[in-house]
Each structure stands twice: as C-alpha cells, then as structure tokens.
Motif scaffolding. Structure first.
Motif, PDB file in Angstrom:
ATOM      1  N   THR A  81       0.848  -1.197   0.000  1.00  0.00           N
ATOM      2  CA  THR A  81       0.000   0.000   0.000  1.00  0.00           C
ATOM      3  C   THR A  81       0.878   1.239   0.000  1.00  0.00           C
ATOM      4  O   THR A  81       2.014   1.232   0.505  1.00  0.00           O
ATOM      5  CB  THR A  81      -0.890   0.025   1.249  1.00  0.00           C
ATOM      6  OG1 THR A  81      -0.073  -0.010   2.423  1.00  0.00           O
ATOM      7  CG2 THR A  81      -1.840  -1.155   1.264  1.00  0.00           C
ATOM      8  N   THR A  82       0.347   2.307  -0.581  1.00  0.00           N
ATOM      9  CA  THR A  82       0.987   3.623  -0.590  1.00  0.00           C
ATOM     10  C   THR A  82      -0.086   4.681  -0.660  1.00  0.00           C
ATOM     11  O   THR A  82      -1.241   4.395  -1.045  1.00  0.00           O
ATOM     12  CB  THR A  82       1.949   3.755  -1.782  1.00  0.00           C
ATOM     13  OG1 THR A  82       2.571   5.040  -1.728  1.00  0.00           O
ATOM     14  CG2 THR A  82       1.208   3.603  -3.097  1.00  0.00           C
ATOM     15  N   GLU A  83       0.270   5.894  -0.273  1.00  0.00           N
ATOM     16  CA  GLU A  83      -0.716   6.955  -0.255  1.00  0.00           C
ATOM     17  C   GLU A  83      -1.185   7.306  -1.658  1.00  0.00           C
ATOM     18  O   GLU A  83      -2.371   7.527  -1.887  1.00  0.00           O
ATOM     19  CB  GLU A  83      -0.138   8.194   0.436  1.00  0.00           C
ATOM     20  CG  GLU A  83       0.127   7.986   1.928  1.00  0.00           C
ATOM     21  CD  GLU A  83       0.652   9.250   2.575  1.00  0.00           C
ATOM     22  OE1 GLU A  83       0.861  10.238   1.852  1.00  0.00           O
ATOM     23  OE2 GLU A  83       0.843   9.243   3.809  1.00  0.00           O
ATOM     24  N   ARG A  84      -0.296   7.379  -2.634  1.00  0.00           N
ATOM     25  CA  ARG A  84      -0.667   7.705  -4.002  1.00  0.00           C
ATOM     26  C   ARG A  84       0.358   7.126  -4.955  1.00  0.00           C
ATOM     27  O   ARG A  84       1.414   6.640  -4.542  1.00  0.00           O
ATOM     28  CB  ARG A  84      -0.789   9.218  -4.184  1.00  0.00           C
ATOM     29  CG  ARG A  84       0.485  10.000  -3.921  1.00  0.00           C
ATOM     30  CD  ARG A  84       0.207  11.505  -4.070  1.00  0.00           C
ATOM     31  NE  ARG A  84       1.414  12.305  -4.037  1.00  0.00           N
ATOM     32  CZ  ARG A  84       1.993  12.784  -2.970  1.00  0.00           C
ATOM     33  NH1 ARG A  84       1.431  12.546  -1.789  1.00  0.00           N
ATOM     34  NH2 ARG A  84       3.098  13.510  -3.036  1.00  0.00           N
ATOM     35  N   ARG A  85       0.042   7.170  -6.214  1.00  0.00           N
ATOM     36  CA  ARG A  85       0.910   6.585  -7.230  1.00  0.00           C
ATOM     37  C   ARG A  85       1.706   7.634  -7.993  1.00  0.00           C
ATOM     38  O   ARG A  85       2.676   7.283  -8.664  1.00  0.00           O
ATOM     39  CB  ARG A  85       0.062   5.781  -8.230  1.00  0.00           C
ATOM     40  CG  ARG A  85      -0.750   4.652  -7.601  1.00  0.00           C
ATOM     41  CD  ARG A  85       0.123   3.543  -7.090  1.00  0.00           C
ATOM     42  NE  ARG A  85      -0.629   2.428  -6.545  1.00  0.00           N
ATOM     43  CZ  ARG A  85      -0.988   1.367  -7.249  1.00  0.00           C
ATOM     44  NH1 ARG A  85      -0.663   1.277  -8.521  1.00  0.00           N
ATOM     45  NH2 ARG A  85      -1.652   0.379  -6.684  1.00  0.00           N
TER      46      ARG A  85
ATOM     47  N   GLU B   3       9.769  14.879  -3.636  1.00  0.00           N
ATOM     48  CA  GLU B   3       8.871  14.411  -2.577  1.00  0.00           C
ATOM     49  C   GLU B   3       9.372  13.075  -2.023  1.00  0.00           C
ATOM     50  O   GLU B   3      10.370  12.525  -2.479  1.00  0.00           O
ATOM     51  CB  GLU B   3       7.452  14.275  -3.115  1.00  0.00           C
ATOM     52  CG  GLU B   3       6.828  15.611  -3.483  1.00  0.00           C
ATOM     53  CD  GLU B   3       5.395  15.464  -3.953  1.00  0.00           C
ATOM     54  OE1 GLU B   3       4.669  16.448  -3.902  1.00  0.00           O
ATOM     55  OE2 GLU B   3       5.024  14.348  -4.373  1.00  0.00           O
ATOM     56  N   THR B   4       8.650  12.528  -1.002  1.00  0.00           N
ATOM     57  CA  THR B   4       9.026  11.299  -0.303  1.00  0.00           C
ATOM     58  C   THR B   4       8.000  10.215  -0.619  1.00  0.00           C
ATOM     59  O   THR B   4       6.784  10.455  -0.578  1.00  0.00           O
ATOM     60  CB  THR B   4       9.096  11.526   1.214  1.00  0.00           C
ATOM     61  OG1 THR B   4      10.079  12.540   1.476  1.00  0.00           O
ATOM     62  CG2 THR B   4       9.471  10.249   1.940  1.00  0.00           C
ATOM     63  N   LEU B   5       8.504   8.982  -0.882  1.00  0.00           N
ATOM     64  CA  LEU B   5       7.660   7.827  -1.171  1.00  0.00           C
ATOM     65  C   LEU B   5       7.767   6.830  -0.019  1.00  0.00           C
ATOM     66  O   LEU B   5       8.871   6.504   0.429  1.00  0.00           O
ATOM     67  CB  LEU B   5       8.108   7.161  -2.489  1.00  0.00           C
ATOM     68  CG  LEU B   5       7.524   5.774  -2.778  1.00  0.00           C
ATOM     69  CD1 LEU B   5       6.007   5.861  -2.982  1.00  0.00           C
ATOM     70  CD2 LEU B   5       8.197   5.146  -3.988  1.00  0.00           C
TER      71      LEU B   5
ATOM     72  N   GLN C  61      13.393   9.044  -0.121  1.00  0.00           N
ATOM     73  CA  GLN C  61      13.297  10.500  -0.026  1.00  0.00           C
ATOM     74  C   GLN C  61      14.008  11.144  -1.209  1.00  0.00           C
ATOM     75  O   GLN C  61      14.870  10.539  -1.863  1.00  0.00           O
ATOM     76  CB  GLN C  61      13.902  10.977   1.295  1.00  0.00           C
ATOM     77  CG  GLN C  61      13.170  10.427   2.524  1.00  0.00           C
ATOM     78  CD  GLN C  61      13.884  10.764   3.802  1.00  0.00           C
ATOM     79  OE1 GLN C  61      15.111  10.893   3.806  1.00  0.00           O
ATOM     80  NE2 GLN C  61      13.142  10.915   4.887  1.00  0.00           N
ATOM     81  N   TRP C  62      13.610  12.395  -1.469  1.00  0.00           N
ATOM     82  CA  TRP C  62      14.173  13.167  -2.580  1.00  0.00           C
ATOM     83  C   TRP C  62      14.063  12.384  -3.891  1.00  0.00           C
ATOM     84  O   TRP C  62      15.045  12.030  -4.535  1.00  0.00           O
ATOM     85  CB  TRP C  62      15.648  13.542  -2.319  1.00  0.00           C
ATOM     86  CG  TRP C  62      15.813  14.343  -1.065  1.00  0.00           C
ATOM     87  CD1 TRP C  62      16.206  13.890   0.137  1.00  0.00           C
ATOM     88  CD2 TRP C  62      15.555  15.723  -0.930  1.00  0.00           C
ATOM     89  NE1 TRP C  62      16.234  14.905   1.070  1.00  0.00           N
ATOM     90  CE2 TRP C  62      15.830  16.059   0.419  1.00  0.00           C
ATOM     91  CE3 TRP C  62      15.142  16.750  -1.820  1.00  0.00           C
ATOM     92  CZ2 TRP C  62      15.681  17.370   0.916  1.00  0.00           C
ATOM     93  CZ3 TRP C  62      15.013  18.034  -1.309  1.00  0.00           C
ATOM     94  CH2 TRP C  62      15.260  18.333   0.034  1.00  0.00           C
ATOM     95  N   LEU C  63      12.783  12.106  -4.215  1.00  0.00           N
ATOM     96  CA  LEU C  63      12.516  11.353  -5.440  1.00  0.00           C
ATOM     97  C   LEU C  63      13.005  12.115  -6.669  1.00  0.00           C
ATOM     98  O   LEU C  63      12.975  13.352  -6.720  1.00  0.00           O
ATOM     99  CB  LEU C  63      11.010  11.071  -5.576  1.00  0.00           C
ATOM    100  CG  LEU C  63      10.407  10.066  -4.596  1.00  0.00           C
ATOM    101  CD1 LEU C  63       8.899  10.012  -4.771  1.00  0.00           C
ATOM    102  CD2 LEU C  63      11.020   8.695  -4.780  1.00  0.00           C
TER     103      LEU C  63
ATOM    104  N   VAL D 207       3.254  -2.304  -8.100  1.00  0.00           N
ATOM    105  CA  VAL D 207       2.814  -0.950  -7.712  1.00  0.00           C
ATOM    106  C   VAL D 207       3.574   0.032  -8.607  1.00  0.00           C
ATOM    107  O   VAL D 207       4.800   0.202  -8.458  1.00  0.00           O
ATOM    108  CB  VAL D 207       3.077  -0.673  -6.222  1.00  0.00           C
ATOM    109  CG1 VAL D 207       2.649   0.744  -5.884  1.00  0.00           C
ATOM    110  CG2 VAL D 207       2.346  -1.693  -5.357  1.00  0.00           C
ATOM    111  N   GLN D 208       2.869   0.650  -9.534  1.00  0.00           N
ATOM    112  CA  GLN D 208       3.470   1.587 -10.489  1.00  0.00           C
ATOM    113  C   GLN D 208       3.570   2.962  -9.846  1.00  0.00           C
ATOM    114  O   GLN D 208       2.565   3.532  -9.440  1.00  0.00           O
ATOM    115  CB  GLN D 208       2.647   1.651 -11.766  1.00  0.00           C
ATOM    116  CG  GLN D 208       3.205   2.564 -12.830  1.00  0.00           C
ATOM    117  CD  GLN D 208       4.512   2.031 -13.420  1.00  0.00           C
ATOM    118  OE1 GLN D 208       4.661   0.838 -13.660  1.00  0.00           O
ATOM    119  NE2 GLN D 208       5.477   2.922 -13.620  1.00  0.00           N
ATOM    120  N   ILE D 209       4.783   3.478  -9.760  1.00  0.00           N
ATOM    121  CA  ILE D 209       5.046   4.799  -9.186  1.00  0.00           C
ATOM    122  C   ILE D 209       5.558   5.696 -10.317  1.00  0.00           C
ATOM    123  O   ILE D 209       6.493   5.325 -11.047  1.00  0.00           O
ATOM    124  CB  ILE D 209       6.064   4.738  -8.041  1.00  0.00           C
ATOM    125  CG1 ILE D 209       5.536   3.831  -6.919  1.00  0.00           C
ATOM    126  CG2 ILE D 209       6.365   6.128  -7.512  1.00  0.00           C
ATOM    127  CD1 ILE D 209       4.263   4.332  -6.278  1.00  0.00           C
ATOM    128  N   ALA D 210       4.919   6.870 -10.430  1.00  0.00           N
ATOM    129  CA  ALA D 210       5.324   7.850 -11.452  1.00  0.00           C
ATOM    130  C   ALA D 210       5.839   9.096 -10.754  1.00  0.00           C
ATOM    131  O   ALA D 210       5.154   9.653  -9.882  1.00  0.00           O
ATOM    132  CB  ALA D 210       4.152   8.192 -12.364  1.00  0.00           C
TER     133      ALA D 210
END
Length: 1050
Positions: free
Chosen positions: A288-292, A298-300, A366-368, A401-404
């Motif tokens: 789970t994550t807050e958003r994709r 920003e921080t993931l 951090q620091w994406l 989980v796809q992160i953009a």
C-alpha cells in the motif's frame, strides 16, 4: 349440565333403540404435569348434516362429583363460571374448532385445581333427541419434577480439538414415564433453527441429526449415560461449523390409554458457548501507498503487509524489488541487506528499510527523482520445518505498484470569465483572466489576448499583450479602437488580468482567448519558460432589435372590491439613449355576460418622456396613474379603488426607435406584450359556523331548543340567511329535508319537512343575538327525534349597492332524541298471609309507592291463582283468574282482563281508592272457593302530545295468600273461638303446676338432708320427678299435651 343430562336420559329411554348421535371424547385417565399445555379432543357424529355443532366443556371435582363447573362454550361467550372466567378471558383456556363436528380444548398452563372429570356436551341441533349428547374423561394433574441442568460456560477451542459436555436429567414422578434426552446446536445466527446433534429417544434409541449422521457413524460424536442422571456429549475432531450455543433438552413421556405417547413436559439446560478457531497455514501480502503519482523532490513510502495466522510463531523474509532489480532484503531477524546504489543512498539518509511490526515492512525513499519511476514489488518467503526435519520455503509476491515521478513544471490553472455571455449592441464587454496555483518559487507571468470567430475557422487576431514587466501593446487590427478608448487592458492583481471592449459592435461576436505564460528565473539570472496555459470564453453580441421584447405582469391579478392594483410593462433590454422606445397601455373591458369589447387606448409615454391620455377612460382618469423606472425599462400603471368595471384585459405595446448619424429617428420595430387579465373579486369569506356535534335528550311533551352560532364573519355588517334542516334516519346517504328558512331580509318560509311532519304550529325560529339563531320545537313528540343542523349564507353589499351571496357554511349536527318518560312505576311487592272465616270479608290492597310522572293514570286488575285439588302435587297451581278490573278511564271492566263475576247490585266485590296511591278491593261474604293467591296487576297510562293515551309500563304486586276457614262445630273450634276458655285451658295450669313443683322439690330437699346418714345403709331408693315436658301448639289446632315422666332410682 345436570338438567341437560337428565333430559337426555329420559328421551333416550323413551326412544329406546333409535339413538343416532354419538359424542366421543379422548379416553382417560389423562395424566399431565402442572404448568404444561393440555389438549382434549371431542367429536360428534350421527347428527343432521349441514349444521355446525357447538361444544360446551365442564368439569367435576372428585370431591364434589355432582357439582358441575362450567368452563367454556363455543356458543355462549359468558358460559364460564368465575373459577375459570379470568383464564378464559385471557385466552389461557380456549376451544380450537378442527371441523364442523370436531373441536379441541386447550389449557395453556395446567393448574393443580384442574384435576377432575371433564365433560364435553353438544347441544341438540336436530329437533329431536336421539343418541348421546355428552362424554366424559378423567384428567389427573401431577407435579412437574423434571430437572435439566448443565453448567453455562464459554469454551474456546481450536479446530481438531475434543469437546465434552455433561447434562444432569432427573425426575421424581410416581407414574411410569420415559425420558428422551438430546443435545442441540444453535448457530450464532439466532434466526436459524437449532440443529439436532444426537438424541436418546424415549425408546432408548440413539439417533444423530442429518448433518451429523456420518460423524456419528464414525464415532466422532457420542452420547454416553455415565450415571443414573448424567448424559455426556463428546465431539472429536471439532470443526468450525461446530461453534455456537450447545444445550441439552429433555422431555418426560407418558403413554395414554389409547396407546399413544405424550410429552408431558420439556425443558432445556443452560447454553454453553463454543468457539472453534480454524487452522490455516496460508498467508497473503499486500503493498500500500498513499498515491501513485509524485513530483520530484517528494518522499515515497511503501508498506508490505503480511496477513497470516500465528504470525509471531512463523518465519518470514521480505524482499523489495524495483523494476526487476533487488533493493533490499529483511530476514526474520529484521536486519536489512541493501543492494547496488541503494547502499549509498541509505548512507546519506535518502532511504529507509525497516520492520515496523511483525506483519508490516516499510520501504521509504526520499528526494525522489524521475529515475525512481517504475514498478515496485514485495516478495515474501516463509520457511517451514517438515515432520522429517527438512525446511520448505513458500514464496509469494505482491502485485506491481506503479510509481510515477513527474519532473518540476508549472501547475498553474487559467480561467476566463466575462460579465455576460451575451451582450447587446452598444453595451461593454468585460473579460477577467485569473491565474491560480503557480509555483512556490519566484515566477513571472505574461498574457496574450486573442479573438476569433465562433467556428474557429479564421486566423486568430491579437487584441493586445501584457509582458512580464506589465507593458501593454495593442494588436494591429485594434490600435485605432484602442486609441479612442474602446479597448482597455489592466492588471488588477498579480494573478488577475482584465480586458474591456466598450460600445460593442455585432462584429465583436466570437471567442476570446487568454494565453498565460509562466517564467522562472534560473541561477544564471535568465528566464526559463516552465509552462503555458490558456482559457477561452465565447461572447454573443446581439443586435438591439433581435433582443427587444416586452412583457406585462401584475402581482395582484385578482383584487377585492375597493382595493388597488398595479400593472407593470417591462421593456428589455434596458433603456439605451441611442435606442429609445414609446410605450402605450391598452384596455379591453370584460362584460358581465362574458362578451369582451374592443381594446381602448388608455395612456402613451413617448420617447421624449411626455404623457398622452386616451379619449375614453371610463372614469380611470381620476383613479389611474403611470410612472416609469429610472432605467426606462419598467412602465407601471396604477388603478385605485377598483370596481367591477375595472375588470378586464390589459395590454401594453412598445415602438423601438434608433437615432441616426444626422440626428434623425428611424423606426426599428414594434412589440406587443402578453394579455394581462385582472379580476375584481368579492372579498374572501371568513364565515365560520360552530361545528361542534352534540346530542340532546328530551322528554316527550317538553320544549326542544337547538342553537346555531356564527363564530366568525367577513365584516361586521354581514347579513345572514339561515336554513334549518332535519334528517329523521341516521343513514348518511339519506338527503336532509328543509325545515324552514329565514332570509337575510328577515323573510320567513317553511320547508316541505315542516308541512309533512305538521310542525308549522309547533316550530319557532328566532334571532337571539346578531350571531346566534335558535330553533324551538314546542310539545316535542318522539317522532321529532333526528339530526338537526343549520346552513348559514353570508350576504354583503357590493360597491354598486347590490346584495350578493358571498359564501355559506354548515353547523355541526345536533342529535335530538325525544323519548317517553323514564319508567319509575313501582308496586308494593310484599307478600302476606290472610286467614278469614267463611262469610267474612277479604280486603285486598294494591299500593303504588312510585309512578313515572305526576300525570300518569293507572289501570288496576286483581288476579287469583286458586289452589289445585287435593290429589295434585303441592307445588301445582292453576291459571290466573281475573277477579276485578278498572281502566285508566275509571270504567269498571275496562282494564286488561274480563272479571268472571259481573259487577252489579248483588256483586260481592267492593272497590275503593282511599288515597292517590292505594287501591283496595273487598270481597264480601267469603267462600271457601275464594281461597288462593291474590295479586294486583297495574298498568301506567300517559297522554301523548297528540292527545292519545298509551301504556307506558306494567308491574305486579306481591302475592297475598288467602285462606278461608269453613264453619265447623267441634271442641277444638269452641275452645279456640273463646279467649277466656282458651286461657283457662292452655295458660293458667302452668303457673299452678310450677308452684306445686317448687313445693315438691323443697320437701324432697329437706327429707334428703335429714336422712343423709341413713341413705345407702338400708338401700332404700329415693324418687325424683323430672321437669314436665309441655307440648304447646299456638295454632290452636291441637290441645296442649302435658306429660309427666316418672323418675328413676338413683
């Protein structure tokens, strides 16, 4: 019931051999427990078909077998005696009819006092008595001694465990009974019926419920009797379906005389809550994550959650994978092992891998940057030891989980709004361009305004631009108009820009576009374009004649006589000095017959603002006025003190003019408004009549008064027309009839009802007050009973001086009941005995202590019931025989009977009325045949309002028993007829005998005292005299018997 049984027995004996009806009842004795539900059936056969049979239940106590106690009947609602009445009323005892000739007696809660013999009786429905009509059975009530106990507890079990429960079942009855014991399971869903686990029947047979038969056959479910009262349930290899509420239920059975078994009582034990935890070795994982979607910098945070049972006792290792490349591994010891470039990234604090809880693992970046865009996976491996000692690994992976990660760019939004999407020719166009959500860093904006046609086919034309420094530069095609001030640009705020186009032309119709560019200054002090957004808005520019229209309206389309009303003529668009208009009001009167006339010109307001009145105003010139709003868009016509002639149709017209360059006027177009109808109405009625329903009770020949009250009216000067109605019957469909009517001008007329019921001479109507009317019926008759009400019509004077009916209302209903006087007739009912000698007189009185009215008259008759012959039974009597009668009209023999002895000079009967309430009849020269039971019969008569006599009430006096003694010459009669001789024979001897007795006792006492020492020595006996026994008959029919008994030797 005893009378019924005797009658049935006699008729059965009389018709021996022809019995048909048979009543049968459940054979007994029936043995039931106290507090249980009992049923007893009763059937009847051999009756005439087609007739439903009734059943009457009674019972006989063993201590009083001849005394019937009634319980319940299907035909008589109040059949039960008081002993059972309350239980029958509470439906604790009731009869269930199975068929037309079969019924079932129910006793919900059996009591000890119900023990006895129950009888079912069926009343005869055939017209003749053939057969038996009742049947009996015995009911024995014993105490309920059944006891079922089991300890209530809550047990938490795991799938595969063993469950054992014990239940104590005992009874203390002296009867031969059997027990059945069973264990039941009720699921957590209370609505589902309980499941039968295993049962020991009354025949000592073990049976398992349907779902548990297989487990019972394999021995996984057992029921054992470990002692005389203990029943143990054992369930091996518990399953999740076994959880719920488990309880024990026992029933005590007895065999009835018909060989059928009956459960006398049934009880349940306390319930044990059993919970079965299923065993499951499987596990699932989820990331789970807050958003994709993220922005650079920003921080993931990614969390991998393991869902498994007993997770603390199991060994899991977690691996993080990014786009098929390993990131980190966290073993059961919770020590992370990083891979590749992530070691350096974790060292500088831009990455965190840790185990938050036994089931949650965290990956934090951090620091994406844009390089972090891709798919992230969590892979979980469990290591489990097999029974052989080897280790087996089971692995599962989560979904991708796809992160953009988006690069740094502008996120501004642009919106374009206008003062109106549609403007008229000559009005200004105002556009506002608003910029929102710019970057946090320092930035600057530039704006470009463009115009194009609505279809977007032409090349966009630049209106003007505003650069980053705020400099305005008009477009090539709009420089001339901008120079005359018709186009203006402004920067109202840092993020708000406006464009104004004054005196809009039809060619300005189209799409307006606002293009905003955002600039960011980089470290080398140069500006970089980071984003550009635009917004479009369409504006319609209408020619003045295309949008020109007119409408008429009024807030008061309906007014009341004497009120005022306003009419508004609204001209759109609003007044433009370059395009003025001329407005005219027209009026079409409405005739009373509904025929409308022609439109007439009332008043005209010219384009220069002057006022011109029409020629035919019909009086409106002094009561009408016109004014206009400052914008010349609303032209109002006001009419004061409206009357019927002001009602009609109003309409306004407008003529549009345009000023040319040479100051001449050109007629552009004209418009006509909608028709506006004005109704001048009568005022709203406030009439209210008292609607309270009431019931009045009157005695015949009294005065009946019914009131009609007006509680509210429209104005104080209202006049009323009152109509009185009457309805004889209570049927609501029957139309009421008019009794009388009083017009608002005080005219009076009778209705058909008054003519039919001959009420004209007895009815009276009057106005008691301005709002109260009364109806009076004199000398009321019983036929006057019925429902009376009034209907009130309200009349007003209109402005022209004519009367008109405004409204009407109906009062409440008055139920009038005229009855005859209350019956209060009472005749003295004291019984008495009278003995007369032959040839003497018999004086019979008839006293009337109470009568219904003071005007009552009485018809009095005397009857005698003569004694029967000597050979008849003592209680037999003859038919009443009329002795004397006098009617209410004081005519002898005009009463309710015909005397056997005609009145005349030789008659032995003498009648007299000594007082108003006492009548006396004397029978002279009494004969032995005159003996018997005499009573008087009184009839009370009254005169109704129509002068007709009617009988109100009747009553009988008490019985006077008359004995007539025949003249017989005997010693007994001689003695009893002479008082002196009677006292000499029966009274005087007693005192003389008493004196002699006292003297004898004194002599004996002295003699006994003197010979006290000698008594007993020579054995000489002493004599003593007992008290004489005297038999005395006060009737003088027998002489007194005086007997003296000798003494005994002591």
């Amino acid at each position: 019931m005893g009378v019924h049984a005797l009658l049935v027995t006699i008729l059965v004996l009389a018709g021996a051999g022809s019995a048909k009806r048979v009543v049968s009842v459940q054979s007994g004795p029936l043995i039931r427990t106290e507090g249980s539900h009992v049923t007893i059936w009763c059937n009847v056969t051999g009756y005439r078909e087609g007739v439903e049979q009734d059943f009457e239940w009674s019972m006989y106590l063993h201590t009083a077998p001849d005394r019937e106690i009634r319980i319940i009947s299907t035909a008589q609602p109040n059949y039960a005696y008081s002993v059972y009445a309350q239980r029958v009323n509470r439906k604790e005892i009731y009869v269930e009819r199975l068929t037309g000739d079969s019924a079932l007696l129910h006793i919900n809660k059996l009591e000890a006092k119900d023990q006895g013999q129950f009888e079912c009786y069926t009343p005869n429905t055939d017209g003749e008595y053939l057969g038996s009509y009742s049947a009996k059975t015995n009911l024995t009530v014993i105490p309920d001694t059944l006891s079922v106990t089991s300890t209530a507890q809550t047990l938490n079990k795991v799938e595969g465990d063993t469950l054992q429960l014990a239940c104590e079942v005992s009874r203390q009855t002296s009867q031969h009974t059997h027990l059945s014991v069973g264990w039941y399971l009720r699921s957590p869903n209370q609505s589902a019926p309980p499941q039968d686990l295993v049962t020991l029947s009354r025949d000592f047979v073990l049976r398992a419920g349907g779902p548990y038969k297989q487990r019972f056959n394999t021995g996984d479910i057992r029921l054992d009797k470990t002692s005389s009262a203990t029943y143990k349930l054992t369930i091996y290899k518990l399953q999740p379906a076994d959880q719920g509420l488990i309880y024990c239920e026992a029933a005590e059975w007895i065999q009835d005389p018909d060989r059928s078994w009956y459960a006398m009582t049934r009880k349940q034990s306390e319930k044990t809550t059993v919970k079965v935890q299923p065993t499951d070795r499987d596990f699932s994982i989820q990331v789970t994550t807050e958003r994709r979607a993220y922005t650079a910098g920003e921080t993931l945070e990614l969390r991998c959650t393991i869902d498994a049972q007993n997770i603390q006792d199991r060994y899991f290792s977690v691996s993080w994978v990014f786009s098929s490349s390993p990131v980190a591994v966290v073993g059961p010891s919770a020590v992370p092992v990083l891979s590749g470039d992530y070691v350096e990234r974790e060292a500088v604090g831009q990455m965190t891998v840790r185990k938050e809880t036994p089931s949650v693992h965290l990956l934090k970046l951090q620091w994406l940057s844009s390089e972090d865009t891709g798919k992230y996976i969590c892979r979980v491996t469990e290591r489990e030891r097999t029974p052989t000692g080897d280790f087996v690994d089971r692995s599962k992976r989560s979904r991708n989980v796809q992160i953009a990660v988006q690069p740094l760019r502008s996120n501004m939004t642009v919106s374009l709004s206008s003062n109106s999407t549609e403007v008229l020719e000559g009005e200004p166009i105002h556009l506002t361009c608003t910029v929102r959500a710019t970057m946090e860093k320092a930035s600057s904006l530039s704006v470009l305004w463009q115009w194009t046609d609505k279809q977007g086919t032409d090349t966009p034309q630049d209106l003007a631009t505003v650069d980053r420094e705020g400099t305005v530069r008009p477009g090539p095609s709009y420089r001339e108009r901008s120079g005359y001030g018709e186009i203006r640009l402004e920067r109202v705020r840092a993020d708000t820009f406006t464009l104004s186009v004054y005196s809009a032309l039809p060619g300005d119709d189209g799409q307006y576009k606002c293009i905003v560019t955002e600039w960011v200054q980089v470290p080398d002090q140069s500006w970089v374009k980071v984003g550009e957004k635009s917004a479009v808005n369409s504006v319609n520019v209408k020619a003045i004649e295309s949008s020109f229209f007119i409408s008429a309206s009024s807030r008061t389309p309906s007014v009341t006589y004497g009120d005022s009303f306003d009419l508004q003529c609204i001209v759109k668009p609003r007044y433009n000095p370059r395009v003025p208009a001329t407005v005219t009001w027209h009026f079409q009167p409405s005739d009373e017959a509904g025929v409308r006339g022609e439109f007439r010109e009332l008043v005209t307001l010219t384009r220069e603002g002057t006022l011109q009145w029409g020629e035919q105003l019909l009086g409106l010139g002094t009561r009408a006025s016109i004014d206009k709003s400052p914008t010349n868009s609303n032209f109002r016509l006001s009419v004061n003190r409206a009357g019927r002639r002001d009602a009609g149709t109003y309409q306004c017209t407008a003529l549009l003019w345009r000023r040319n360059y040479d100051n001449t006027w050109t007629k552009v177009t004209n418009r006509t408004s909608n028709l506006l109808g004005i109704n001048v109405l009568q005022p709203a009625s406030k009439l209210r009549v008292n609607k309270v329903n009431q019931s009045l009770l009157f005695v015949e020949d009294s005065q009946v008064r019914v009131n009609c009250s007006v509680t509210a009216q429209t104005i104080p000067d209202s006049q009323h027309t009152v109509l009185w109605y009457a309805r004889k019957n209570e049927e609501p469909d029957e139309a009421p009839e008019l009794l009388l009517k009083i017009n608002h001008n005080s005219a009076f007329e009778y209705g058909a009802y008054a003519e039919e019921e001959r009420l004209k001479s007895r009815v009276q109507s009057e106005r008691l007050s301005p709002r109260l009317y009364g109806l009076t019926l004199h000398r009321a008759e019983t036929s006057d009973s019925g429902t009376y009400y009034c209907m009130v019509e309200e009349w007003l004077l209109d402005p022209d001086g004519a009367w008109y009916q405004l409204s009407q209302d109906t009062s409440g209903f008055t139920q009038v009941v005229v009855r005859q006087p209350e019956i209060r007739l009472q005749v003295e009912e004291v019984e008495s005995n009278m003995t007369v000698k032959e040839s003497e007189s018999i004086r019979l009185g008839c006293s009337i202590p109470s009568q219904s009215t003071k005007d009552s008259l009485f018809s009095v008759s005397w009857y005698v019931v003569r004694a029967g012959d000597e050979d008849e039974e003592e209680d037999s009597e003859g038919d009443p025989e009329c002795v004397f009668s006098i009617g209410h009209d004081a005519v002898f023999g005009n009463g309710n009977c015909s005397p056997t002895e005609d009145p005349g000079p030789d008659s032995r009967l003498q009648f007299e009325r000594t007082t108003y309430d006492l009548y006396t009849l004397t029978i002279q020269r009494a004969r032995p045949s005159d003996a018997g039971n005499y009573y008087c019969h009184v009839e009370e008569w009254l005169l109704n309002p129509r002068n007709t006599w009617y009988r109100l009430a009747t009553n009988n006096s008490g019985v006077t028993i008359v004995n007539v003694l025949e003249q017989v010459s005997s010693l007994q009669s001689v003695v009893c007829s002479n008082d002196s001789l009677f006292y000499f024979v029966f009274f005087y001897p007693f005192p003389i005998f008493g004196i002699l007795l006292i003297a004898v006792l004194l002599v004996r006492y002295k003699a006994r005292s003197s010979s006290k020492n000698q008594e007993g020595k020579n054995g000489a006996p002493l004599l003593w005299i007992k008290e004489p026994h005297i038999n005395y008959s006060p009737t003088c029919l027998e002489p007194p018997a005086l007997s003296l008994h000798p003494g005994s030797v002591e």
